[in-house]
Design a protein around this motif. Structure first.
Motif, mmCIF file in Angstrom:
data_model
loop_
_atom_site.group_PDB
_atom_site.id
_atom_site.type_symbol
_atom_site.label_atom_id
_atom_site.label_comp_id
_atom_site.label_asym_id
_atom_site.label_seq_id
_atom_site.Cartn_x
_atom_site.Cartn_y
_atom_site.Cartn_z
ATOM 1 N N VAL A 1 43.647 72.168 27.314
ATOM 2 C CA VAL A 1 43.149 70.819 27.574
ATOM 3 C C VAL A 1 42.922 70.690 29.067
ATOM 4 N N CYS A 2 41.725 70.291 29.456
ATOM 5 C CA CYS A 2 41.384 70.143 30.870
ATOM 6 C C CYS A 2 41.301 68.662 31.224
ATOM 7 N N SER A 3 41.906 68.302 32.359
ATOM 8 C CA SER A 3 41.871 66.924 32.819
ATOM 9 C C SER A 3 41.874 66.921 34.342
ATOM 10 N N PRO A 4 41.109 66.017 34.971
ATOM 11 C CA PRO A 4 41.092 65.965 36.435
ATOM 12 C C PRO A 4 42.385 65.394 37.012
ATOM 13 N N LEU A 5 43.154 64.675 36.214
ATOM 14 C CA LEU A 5 44.380 64.062 36.708
ATOM 15 C C LEU A 5 45.412 64.034 35.586
ATOM 16 N N VAL A 6 46.602 64.537 35.881
ATOM 17 C CA VAL A 6 47.671 64.569 34.878
ATOM 18 C C VAL A 6 48.940 63.999 35.503
ATOM 19 N N MET A 7 49.603 63.109 34.782
ATOM 20 C CA MET A 7 50.907 62.586 35.194
ATOM 21 C C MET A 7 51.956 63.137 34.243
ATOM 22 N N LEU A 8 52.958 63.811 34.791
ATOM 23 C CA LEU A 8 53.987 64.454 33.983
ATOM 24 C C LEU A 8 55.347 63.824 34.281
ATOM 25 N N PRO A 9 55.848 62.957 33.402
ATOM 26 C CA PRO A 9 57.181 62.387 33.621
ATOM 27 C C PRO A 9 58.255 63.430 33.358
ATOM 28 N N PRO A 10 59.347 63.406 34.109
ATOM 29 C CA PRO A 10 60.427 64.365 33.849
ATOM 30 C C PRO A 10 61.053 64.087 32.494
ATOM 31 N N GLY A 11 61.300 65.135 31.743
ATOM 32 C CA GLY A 11 61.857 64.969 30.404
ATOM 33 C C GLY A 11 63.225 65.591 30.271
ATOM 34 N N SER A 12 63.888 65.283 29.176
ATOM 35 C CA SER A 12 65.176 65.847 28.820
ATOM 36 C C SER A 12 66.174 65.680 29.970
ATOM 37 N N GLN A 13 66.886 66.725 30.338
ATOM 38 C CA GLN A 13 67.923 66.594 31.350
ATOM 39 C C GLN A 13 67.377 66.448 32.755
ATOM 40 N N ALA A 14 66.054 66.591 32.940
ATOM 41 C CA ALA A 14 65.450 66.329 34.241
ATOM 42 C C ALA A 14 65.199 64.842 34.446
ATOM 43 N N SER A 15 65.304 64.057 33.384
ATOM 44 C CA SER A 15 65.053 62.622 33.475
ATOM 45 C C SER A 15 66.158 61.944 34.272
ATOM 46 N N PRO A 16 65.806 60.959 35.123
ATOM 47 C CA PRO A 16 66.851 60.222 35.854
ATOM 48 C C PRO A 16 67.765 59.433 34.933
ATOM 49 N N LEU A 17 67.339 59.187 33.684
ATOM 50 C CA LEU A 17 68.213 58.505 32.735
ATOM 51 C C LEU A 17 69.367 59.403 32.300
ATOM 52 N N TRP A 18 69.195 60.715 32.451
ATOM 53 C CA TRP A 18 70.200 61.677 32.002
ATOM 54 C C TRP A 18 71.216 61.929 33.116
ATOM 55 N N GLU A 19 71.774 60.841 33.640
ATOM 56 C CA GLU A 19 72.825 60.938 34.653
ATOM 57 C C GLU A 19 74.142 60.718 33.919
ATOM 58 N N VAL A 20 74.672 61.812 33.384
ATOM 59 C CA VAL A 20 75.722 61.671 32.380
ATOM 60 C C VAL A 20 77.124 61.998 32.871
ATOM 61 N N TRP A 21 77.259 62.716 33.964
ATOM 62 C CA TRP A 21 78.564 63.269 34.299
ATOM 63 C C TRP A 21 79.407 62.368 35.184
ATOM 64 N N LYS A 22 78.824 61.296 35.686
ATOM 65 C CA LYS A 22 79.583 60.392 36.547
ATOM 66 C C LYS A 22 78.932 59.013 36.532
ATOM 67 N N PRO A 23 79.697 57.982 36.872
ATOM 68 C CA PRO A 23 79.098 56.652 36.973
ATOM 69 C C PRO A 23 78.056 56.636 38.090
ATOM 70 N N SER A 24 76.959 55.962 37.852
ATOM 71 C CA SER A 24 75.895 55.904 38.851
ATOM 72 C C SER A 24 76.312 55.004 40.012
ATOM 73 N N PRO A 25 76.005 55.404 41.268
ATOM 74 C CA PRO A 25 76.286 54.529 42.404
ATOM 75 C C PRO A 25 75.317 53.356 42.488
ATOM 76 N N CYS A 26 74.210 53.422 41.731
ATOM 77 C CA CYS A 26 73.214 52.347 41.753
ATOM 78 C C CYS A 26 73.690 51.197 40.870
ATOM 79 N N SER A 27 73.638 49.990 41.390
ATOM 80 C CA SER A 27 74.119 48.832 40.639
ATOM 81 C C SER A 27 73.024 48.138 39.845
#
Length: 250
Positions: free
Chosen positions: A43-69
């Motif tokens: 598939v060819c496209s002039p512009l592609v946006m790739l969101p991080p998936g799986s454990q690369a996702s910022p939502l996957w911050e699992v091992w400690k409480p987040s410092p962000c409130s």
């Protein structure tokens, strides 16, 4: 924009959330499997946006409480999804705590006595509890159901991301299993999501031995769960114009 399409590259077939994502583009929502079925290997496209998936996702911050409130971006994401579906005005019934207990009908992470939990909640004045299995339910119907909830209850698992689409004051009660080696399972991802979106969070840890087959199925000890649900219901009673003067007992 007519030039924007969504392509899922995981290889899975069309799922229940397909209709939700279609509300975000006037182009197509496609899967890699669909393209392959049409004989397209590239598939060819002039512009592609790739969101991080799986454990690369910022939502996957699992091992400690987040410092962000607080994460305005994450909270806004939930509002945008709900708003695109025209459901922002849907709210829990006035003067009532509506609780949803997330049920799993598969072979893993089941709550064996979910009906006992429902009975405990239903026994409280002004509380209406419902056991819901979201699997197979259309994504838009899932969000409609979530817009009526003031208390979301369930075992640790991906289904708890439903919290993002609940009303802004909705609270989460998360169950954590005990591992077969006797250690306590505790991952912070859903606690962090609740924190980032300013939603109340409550946690119950299972101190009983988990299923020997590694399924993660559990029987919840009602006595130890009762004070957790009492605090959660007390909080939920204060939503909107409510007064938080009692929990399970009034």
């Amino acid at each position: 924009d007519n030039d924007i399409n969504i392509l899922f590259t995981d290889g899975y077939p069309e799922g229940p959330w397909w209709g939700v994502w279609q509300h975000f583009v006037t182009g197509k929502v496609m899967s890699a499997r669909e393209l392959q079925s049409h004989g397209k290997s590239k598939v060819c496209s002039p512009l592609v946006m790739l969101p991080p998936g799986s454990q690369a996702s910022p939502l996957w911050e699992v091992w400690k409480p987040s410092p962000c409130s607080y994460s305005p971006l994450l909270r806004e994401f939930g509002d945008v999804v709900v708003g695109r579906l025209g459901l922002l005005d849907m709210k829990p019934p006035a003067g009532e705590v509506h609780a949803i207990i997330i049920s799993r009908k598969g072979n893993t992470r089941r709550i064996n006595n979910e009906n006992e939990i429902k009975a405990l909640l239903d026994g409280a004045e002004g509380v209406n509890a419902e056991v819901v299995d979201f699997e197979g339910m259309d994504g838009i119907e899932q969000i409609k159901k979530l817009r009526t909830v003031s208390l979301l209850v369930g075992q640790h698992g991906a289904g708890l991301t439903h919290l993002l689409f609940t009303p802004k004051e909705a609270a989460l009660v998360e169950f954590h299993a005990k591992r077969r080696d006797g250690t306590q399972s505790f991952l912070y991802c859903f606690r962090n999501i609740a924190k980032w979106t300013l939603r109340p969070y409550f946690m119950w840890r299972n101190t009983q031995d988990s299923a020997e087959d590694g399924s993660g199925n559990m029987t919840v000890d009602i006595d130890s769960l009762t004070p957790v649900l009492d605090a959660a219901v007390r909080t939920a009673r204060g939503f909107g114009q409510g007064i938080s003067n009692c929990g399970l007992q009034c």
